[in-house]
Design an enzyme around this catalytic site. Structure first.
Site, PDB file in Angstrom:
ATOM      1  N   HIS A  61       0.840  -1.199   0.000  1.00  0.00           N
ATOM      2  CA  HIS A  61       0.000   0.000   0.000  1.00  0.00           C
ATOM      3  C   HIS A  61       0.870   1.242   0.000  1.00  0.00           C
ATOM      4  O   HIS A  61       1.939   1.276   0.601  1.00  0.00           O
ATOM      5  CB  HIS A  61      -0.956   0.011   1.195  1.00  0.00           C
ATOM      6  N   HIS A  87       0.960   5.156   1.129  1.00  0.00           N
ATOM      7  CA  HIS A  87       0.323   6.184   1.952  1.00  0.00           C
ATOM      8  C   HIS A  87       0.441   7.502   1.170  1.00  0.00           C
ATOM      9  O   HIS A  87       1.547   7.904   0.799  1.00  0.00           O
ATOM     10  CB  HIS A  87       1.063   6.377   3.278  1.00  0.00           C
TER      11      HIS A  87
HETATM   12  P1  5GP Z   1       1.661   0.255   7.350  1.00  0.00           P
HETATM   13  O1  5GP Z   1       1.960   0.441   8.809  1.00  0.00           O
HETATM   14  O2  5GP Z   1       1.558  -1.217   7.010  1.00  0.00           O
HETATM   15  O3  5GP Z   1       2.569   1.007   6.448  1.00  0.00           O
HETATM   16  O4  5GP Z   1       0.248   0.894   7.126  1.00  0.00           O
HETATM   17  C1  5GP Z   1      -0.954   0.237   7.381  1.00  0.00           C
HETATM   18  C2  5GP Z   1      -1.998   1.298   7.532  1.00  0.00           C
HETATM   19  O5  5GP Z   1      -3.270   0.684   7.488  1.00  0.00           O
HETATM   20  C3  5GP Z   1      -1.910   2.056   8.842  1.00  0.00           C
HETATM   21  O6  5GP Z   1      -1.683   3.436   8.583  1.00  0.00           O
HETATM   22  C4  5GP Z   1      -3.254   1.793   9.504  1.00  0.00           C
HETATM   23  O7  5GP Z   1      -3.754   2.915  10.180  1.00  0.00           O
HETATM   24  C5  5GP Z   1      -4.127   1.393   8.337  1.00  0.00           C
HETATM   25  N1  5GP Z   1      -5.202   0.497   8.699  1.00  0.00           N
HETATM   26  C6  5GP Z   1      -5.109  -0.644   9.454  1.00  0.00           C
HETATM   27  N2  5GP Z   1      -6.312  -1.223   9.584  1.00  0.00           N
HETATM   28  C7  5GP Z   1      -7.189  -0.435   8.905  1.00  0.00           C
HETATM   29  C8  5GP Z   1      -8.599  -0.534   8.674  1.00  0.00           C
HETATM   30  O8  5GP Z   1      -9.303  -1.434   9.121  1.00  0.00           O
HETATM   31  N3  5GP Z   1      -9.147   0.452   7.899  1.00  0.00           N
HETATM   32  C9  5GP Z   1      -8.406   1.478   7.360  1.00  0.00           C
HETATM   33  N4  5GP Z   1      -9.038   2.392   6.622  1.00  0.00           N
HETATM   34  N5  5GP Z   1      -7.074   1.592   7.580  1.00  0.00           N
HETATM   35  C10 5GP Z   1      -6.482   0.640   8.327  1.00  0.00           C
END
Ligand code: 5GP
Length: 183
Positions: free
Chosen positions: A169, A171
């Site tokens: 993903h 951001h």
């Molecule tokens: P990472 O830490 O893997 O780079 O980012 C994962 C992102 O997914 C985090 O910013 C977290 O807030 C978001 N996230 C996790 N669970 C959910 C969810 O159920 N719904 C949404 N919209 N975002 C989520």
């Protein structure tokens, strides 16, 4: 992961009666059967203020399942089995608001088909087209959100980068002055 506990100490301070610990393996955002959205509001609030070291522990826990075929919470979002605020969608990608925004605009852009792209570090040459498409979608999101003049695109890849969901993903962050260097 039975021995790993994540929400503890200060997060539960003053509210710990009957709730000593929560098992991180059930809680992880990679587990669609136990999504963040099912946590009580006070825990979701607590999560938005977790310390850097908790964030790192959480990322290490999430990485334990990184290469399994286990669906992530994002699969449920793609299937619209759990709600999200969708900002942009086409046949290949979905963009929706992050549940724990780190800026006034914080949108996640994901491929609808994971195809082995649990993280950028697993990218293969065959992924070139979707990776380009994701970046282009990030630009469309920035336009739609009114931040085209200044925005940041971040990809956390692996536990050292605090990746917590193993479905690639981007951001897309903006709406405030970004600092540099990033943490
Ligand atoms: P990472 O830490 O893997 O780079 O980012 C994962 C992102 O997914 C985090 O910013 C977290 O807030 C978001 N996230 C996790 N669970 C959910 C969810 O159920 N719904 C949404 N919209 N975002 C989520």
């Amino acid at each position: 992961m039975n021995s790993l506990y994540f929400l503890r100490g200060p997060l539960l301070a003053g509210r710990a009666v009957g709730f000593g610990f929560i098992n991180a393996s059930k809680f992880t955002a990679n587990n669609p059967s136990f999504p963040l959205s099912r946590l009580p509001l006070r825990f979701r609030r607590a999560l938005s203020s977790i310390s850097a070291s908790d964030e790192e522990a959480f990322a290490r826990a999430a990485a334990l399942n990184a290469d399994s075929e286990t669906p992530t919470i994002f699969d449920k979002i793609i299937a619209k089995e759990i709600p999200s605020t969708i900002v942009y969608e086409d046949e290949k990608v979905l963009a929706f608001r992050d549940i724990s925004p780190q800026a006034p605009v914080h949108v996640l852009v994901i491929p609808k088909l994971r195809d082995g792209l649990t993280q950028l570090g697993k990218a293969d040459q065959r992924h070139g087209e979707i990776l380009g498409h994701l970046l282009y979608a990030a630009k469309i999101v920035a336009e739609k959100e009114g931040i085209i003049d200044g925005f940041r695109v971040v990809i956390n890849s692996g536990p050292s980068a605090c990746q917590s969901v193993y479905h690639l993903h981007l951001h897309v962050l903006g709406g405030r002055q970004m600092k540099w260097p990033a943490g």
